[in-house]
Write an enzyme that holds these catalytic residues in place. Structure first.
Site, PDB file in Angstrom:
ATOM      1  CG  HIS A  91      -3.217   6.013   5.071  1.00 10.98           C
ATOM      2  ND1 HIS A  91      -3.552   6.855   6.118  1.00 10.98           N
ATOM      3  CD2 HIS A  91      -4.329   5.898   4.308  1.00 10.98           C
ATOM      4  CE1 HIS A  91      -4.826   7.220   5.983  1.00 10.98           C
ATOM      5  NE2 HIS A  91      -5.320   6.652   4.916  1.00 10.98           N
ATOM      6  CG  HIS A  99       1.235   4.130   8.664  1.00  8.73           C
ATOM      7  ND1 HIS A  99       1.334   3.206   9.671  1.00  8.73           N
ATOM      8  CD2 HIS A  99       0.391   3.598   7.746  1.00  8.73           C
ATOM      9  CE1 HIS A  99       0.591   2.149   9.378  1.00  8.73           C
ATOM     10  NE2 HIS A  99       0.013   2.367   8.224  1.00  8.73           N
ATOM     11  CE  LYS A 108      -3.720  -2.077   2.767  1.00 10.41           C
ATOM     12  NZ  LYS A 108      -4.491  -1.975   4.030  1.00 10.41           N
TER      13      LYS A 108
END
Length: 579
Positions: free
Chosen positions: A142, A145, A139
């Site tokens: 984001h 994080h 992924k």
């Protein structure tokens, strides 16, 4: 420095109260600087002496403070002793001595003011493992994080600056049922060509599509479970695809970490502990700690009464491991591999229950070092969005911060000419993000606010950078007049004394930060220092002052700049030279 004065006052108290000097060191605090009137330099709450049994715990605290103050004599260090409300004894240092001792370290090269304080020498030092950031592979990074990344980096920087050997670990989410879904999804919707062009975006798109299909298609759900079982059984084809996803992700993430200025010593992950997780399950079974529920899951009963009211699930009904199973295995493995003295996990507060279970299970498995494990939790960021709308990826936030900061710098009349405005805007924008995040208690949620965050005045990262750049400019411009020896009697103005009094608190701020691992203490200290410096720069010019006065003031501002820069680096901020 502060420790010299603290020790002198402690010796005075020790002689009067017939106690060892060291018992007073942590009880003496540098007094906060007052805007309205001159402050004393140190204070001692009598309540502390009552609590430790040094003086009787009964009786009127104010009268006790006054009686003790009357027994203490002034000397060549302390010029005034008085008593304030609430039984607070205060001490004022001889002003010329205060200036002399506080500025002494800044005459030496590479002086680490405050870090060699005897107050900090009382802290335990050893090997600290900090697990932070820990995004899920396959992924894009984001924005959610960001907090774990910058908080963990602060903790690692702080521990390192205090003399600990620090291991920075990124424990990637690279195992679990979601990879069953991704693997099955890639087999159905994936494209090797798209993976080569924009890897993480393509994997993200595949996962979203597979997740959507799984909501109403049981065949996709079954395929996901089967793919994860293949992973747990080390099927070569499934493992090859998973390994490709992991390598792609780590490579992309390293670019983001480089941009953030966040290093890691170890890239680990849940996948490293799949086999050890099965050993943990067998150990729990052997110890009689594993119980099977009606649904077929395996749990550990953590309830005080043994009534299953507080259980931790360690195996699914199909025999596959869970996050906590792998975390137990990982903790045991790290102790064997690194022999840490403390291990700190940095995650959001929704995982508090998980870590309580983890530490409890480690304890009942007979690992006393579980007491040295600590979870630092944090709240959510609300309203983080860019001009394009709701943000998902961290790079969007970093790009937006740089873009807005560059625009603000171009509009400001005070902006200096610089070699790389984009790089400066990046560093200042990042410092704005960090300071906004660190201003309050970590566990609190906070509202993200672009306009407030990027203000050049106020308690912002931009203001810290502006102050540092301004001081650096002053130091560069006057480098020819810098002197090793200065006349301390030339820095007795209120503005000079206020800065020095504030610097007395630096080692205490570091001590407190180490105790609760909250960055707000250091942020508040540095913003206050920046405000005091701004006031002093207006009233205490270097340019145009007599030579010896200019030299003394330059030493004062150089010292403030050094402390400001060191504090910023602990926060994870790269100080800029021009702005």
């Amino acid at each position: 420095m502060a420790c010299f004065f603290r020790r002198s006052i402690a010796a005075k108290l020790a002689r009067t109260l017939h106690q060892p000097e060291d018992v007073f060191i942590s009880a003496l605090h540098a007094a906060p600087v007052s805007k309205k009137r001159q402050s004393p330099d140190f204070r001692l709450p009598v309540s502390t002496l009552r609590m430790t049994g040094i003086i009787p715990s009964h009786g009127d605290a104010q009268l006790q403070a006054e009686a003790l103050a009357n027994e203490l004599n002034q000397d060549n260090v302390v010029e005034e002793i008085s008593v304030g409300p609430g039984g607070m004894i205060t001490f004022k240092i001889h002003r010329k001595l205060l200036v002399e001792k506080m500025l002494e370290p800044f005459g030496e090269e590479d002086a680490m003011f405050g870090f060699n304080s005897e107050l900090l020498n009382t802290l335990k030092k050893g090997k600290t493992l900090v697990e932070f950031s820990s995004p899920n592979i396959a992924k894009k990074f984001h924005a959610g994080h960001l907090r774990s990344t910058i908080i963990g980096n602060f903790i690692a920087n702080l521990k390192e600056s205090l003399g600990n050997h620090v291991i920075r670990m990124n424990y990637l989410g690279d195992w679990g049922m979601q990879f069953g879904l991704l693997g099955a999804g890639f087999e159905q919707f994936g494209s090797q060509e798209k993976l080569n062009v924009n890897p993480l975006q393509h994997l993200f798109d595949v996962y979203v599509q597979a997740n959507k299909e799984a909501e109403h298609n049981k065949e996709v759900q079954l395929a996901a479970r089967e793919f994860f079982q293949k992973l747990e059984q080390h099927d070569s084809q499934a493992m090859s695809l998973w390994q490709q996803f992991r390598e792609i992700t780590v490579k992309e993430y390293q670019q983001v970490y480089k941009r953030l200025g966040v290093p890691f010593d170890v890239y680990s992950g849940e996948s490293f502990h799949q086999e050890q997780a099965q050993e943990v399950v067998q150990l729990l079974q052997t110890r009689g700690l594993l119980k099977t529920t009606e649904r077929g899951t395996s749990v550990v009963d953590l309830s005080a009464e043994g009534d299953m009211s507080n259980c931790s699930t360690v195996l699914r009904s199909d025999g596959t491991s869970l996050y906590i199973t792998r975390d137990i295995a990982a903790a045991i493995d790290r102790k064997l591999k690194f022999n840490f003295d403390e291990m700190i996990y940095v995650t959001d507060k929704s995982q508090q229950n998980h870590f309580q279970h983890l530490f409890h299970i480690l304890h009942i498995l007979g690992h006393p070092w579980a007491e040295c494990c600590r979870h630092v939790s944090f709240g959510l960021v609300q309203g983080m969005s860019t001009r394009r709308g709701e943000v998902v990826f961290l790079e969007d936030v970093l790009d937006e911060a740089r873009s807005r900061m560059l625009h603000n710098m171009q509009q400001a009349k005070t902006t200096k000419e610089m070699d790389d405005p984009g790089d400066t805007a990046e560093k200042v924008g990042m410092s704005a993000l960090i300071v906004q995040d660190f201003k309050g208690p970590l566990e609190s949620d906070y509202k993200f606010d672009w306009d407030r965050m990027l203000q050049a005045q106020g308690d912002t990262g931009v203001f810290l950078q502006y102050t540092h750049a301004r001081l650096q400019s002053l130091i560069r411009t006057n480098s020819t007049i810098a002197a090793k020896e200065i006349d301390s009697s030339l820095l007795l103005e209120n503005r000079s004394i206020a800065i020095l009094q504030h610097l007395l608190r630096f080692d205490e701020v570091l001590y407190q930060s180490n105790q609760d691992l909250q960055p707000r203490h250091l942020v508040n200290f540095l913003t206050k220092l920046s405000h005091l410096v701004a006031s002093a720069l207006r009233e205490l010019p270097v340019k145009g002052s007599p030579h010896n006065v200019a030299q003394a003031r330059l030493r004062l501002f150089s010292g403030a700049c050094s402390v400001l820069a060191n504090g910023m680096r602990i926060l994870g901020i790269k100080p800029v030279e021009k702005m």
